[in-house]
Design a protein around this motif. Structure first.
Motif, short mmCIF file in Angstrom:
data_model
loop_
_atom_site.label_atom_id
_atom_site.label_comp_id
_atom_site.label_asym_id
_atom_site.label_seq_id
_atom_site.Cartn_x
_atom_site.Cartn_y
_atom_site.Cartn_z
N ALA A 15 0.81 -1.22 0.00
CA ALA A 15 0.00 0.00 0.00
C ALA A 15 0.85 1.27 0.00
CB ALA A 15 -0.93 0.00 1.21
N LEU A 16 2.17 1.12 0.06
CA LEU A 16 3.11 2.26 0.10
C LEU A 16 2.83 3.18 1.30
CD1 LEU A 16 3.31 3.10 -3.70
CD2 LEU A 16 4.99 1.88 -2.33
N SER A 17 2.41 2.60 2.41
CA SER A 17 2.13 3.38 3.62
C SER A 17 3.36 4.13 4.11
CB SER A 17 1.62 2.47 4.73
OG SER A 17 0.45 1.82 4.32
N LEU A 18 4.51 3.47 4.10
CA LEU A 18 5.74 4.12 4.54
C LEU A 18 6.13 5.24 3.59
CD1 LEU A 18 8.09 4.16 6.59
CD2 LEU A 18 9.30 2.60 5.05
N LEU A 22 6.35 9.15 4.87
CA LEU A 22 7.64 9.85 4.88
C LEU A 22 7.89 10.67 3.62
CD1 LEU A 22 9.91 7.01 6.32
CD2 LEU A 22 8.83 8.91 7.54
N THR A 23 6.88 10.75 2.74
CA THR A 23 7.00 11.41 1.44
C THR A 23 8.27 10.96 0.71
OG1 THR A 23 8.01 13.43 2.36
CG2 THR A 23 5.62 13.42 2.11
N MET A 24 8.42 9.63 0.65
CA MET A 24 9.57 9.04 -0.02
C MET A 24 9.35 9.03 -1.53
SD MET A 24 10.07 5.85 2.61
CE MET A 24 11.19 4.97 1.57
N PRO A 25 10.43 9.09 -2.29
CA PRO A 25 10.29 9.07 -3.75
C PRO A 25 9.87 7.69 -4.24
CG PRO A 25 12.61 8.97 -3.13
CD PRO A 25 11.83 9.19 -1.86
N THR A 37 11.76 3.84 -4.92
CA THR A 37 13.02 4.18 -5.54
C THR A 37 14.12 3.54 -4.70
OG1 THR A 37 12.10 6.25 -6.33
CG2 THR A 37 14.48 6.11 -6.27
N ARG A 38 15.21 3.15 -5.35
CA ARG A 38 16.28 2.45 -4.63
C ARG A 38 16.88 3.37 -3.57
NH1 ARG A 38 20.59 -1.40 -7.19
NH2 ARG A 38 18.77 -1.67 -8.50
N LEU A 39 16.70 2.96 -2.33
CA LEU A 39 17.29 3.69 -1.20
C LEU A 39 17.48 2.74 -0.05
CD1 LEU A 39 14.87 4.17 1.06
CD2 LEU A 39 14.20 5.91 -0.56
N THR A 40 18.26 3.16 0.92
CA THR A 40 18.50 2.35 2.11
C THR A 40 18.22 3.21 3.33
OG1 THR A 40 20.23 1.09 1.00
CG2 THR A 40 20.23 1.03 3.40
N LEU A 41 17.42 2.68 4.24
CA LEU A 41 17.15 3.34 5.52
C LEU A 41 17.93 2.60 6.60
CD1 LEU A 41 13.26 3.69 5.32
CD2 LEU A 41 14.96 5.44 4.81
N VAL A 42 18.70 3.32 7.38
CA VAL A 42 19.40 2.72 8.51
C VAL A 42 18.62 3.10 9.76
CG1 VAL A 42 21.56 2.66 9.81
CG2 VAL A 42 21.61 2.90 7.32
N LEU A 43 18.12 2.08 10.47
CA LEU A 43 17.30 2.31 11.66
C LEU A 43 17.98 1.76 12.90
CD1 LEU A 43 15.22 1.60 9.14
CD2 LEU A 43 13.61 2.08 10.95
N ARG A 44 17.75 2.44 14.01
CA ARG A 44 18.18 1.95 15.31
C ARG A 44 17.03 2.21 16.28
NH1 ARG A 44 23.44 1.21 16.92
NH2 ARG A 44 24.10 2.67 15.32
N GLU A 45 16.53 1.12 16.86
CA GLU A 45 15.42 1.21 17.82
C GLU A 45 14.25 2.03 17.26
OE1 GLU A 45 16.82 2.37 21.67
OE2 GLU A 45 18.54 1.02 21.56
N SER A 46 13.83 1.68 16.06
CA SER A 46 12.66 2.28 15.39
C SER A 46 12.85 3.73 14.98
CB SER A 46 11.41 2.16 16.26
OG SER A 46 11.14 0.80 16.55
N THR A 47 14.07 4.23 14.97
CA THR A 47 14.35 5.60 14.55
C THR A 47 15.23 5.57 13.31
OG1 THR A 47 14.22 6.40 16.81
CG2 THR A 47 15.38 7.80 15.24
N ILE A 48 14.85 6.33 12.28
CA ILE A 48 15.68 6.42 11.08
C ILE A 48 16.88 7.28 11.41
CG2 ILE A 48 15.81 7.22 8.69
CD1 ILE A 48 12.75 6.76 8.55
#
Length: 67
Positions: A15-18, A22-25, A37-48
């Protein structure tokens, strides 16, 4: 994750909820109106903590993330 033997978690977001939250491309391709779009999110304890956009070149991106 276990089926693919990946050392990281994967999520499904049909559903592209994320992307919307986050208004991601996104991009499109034949038969697919919206694709991440090709990207990488680095998360720690649910925080980007960091966003790599775009993940290029693909053959060097994993090392960029590790660095």
């Amino acid at each position: 994750m276990a089926r693919l033997h990946l050392p990281f978690a994967m999520i499904s977001d049909e559903a592209l909820s994320l992307a919307n939250a986050l208004t991601m491309p996104t991009s499109s391709a034949p038969g697919h109106e919206h694709l991440y779009t090709r990207l990488t999110l680095v998360l720690r304890e649910s925080t980007i903590e960091h966003v790599f956009y775009s993940a290029f070149p693909p053959n060097e991106h994993a090392q960029q993330v590790l660095n």
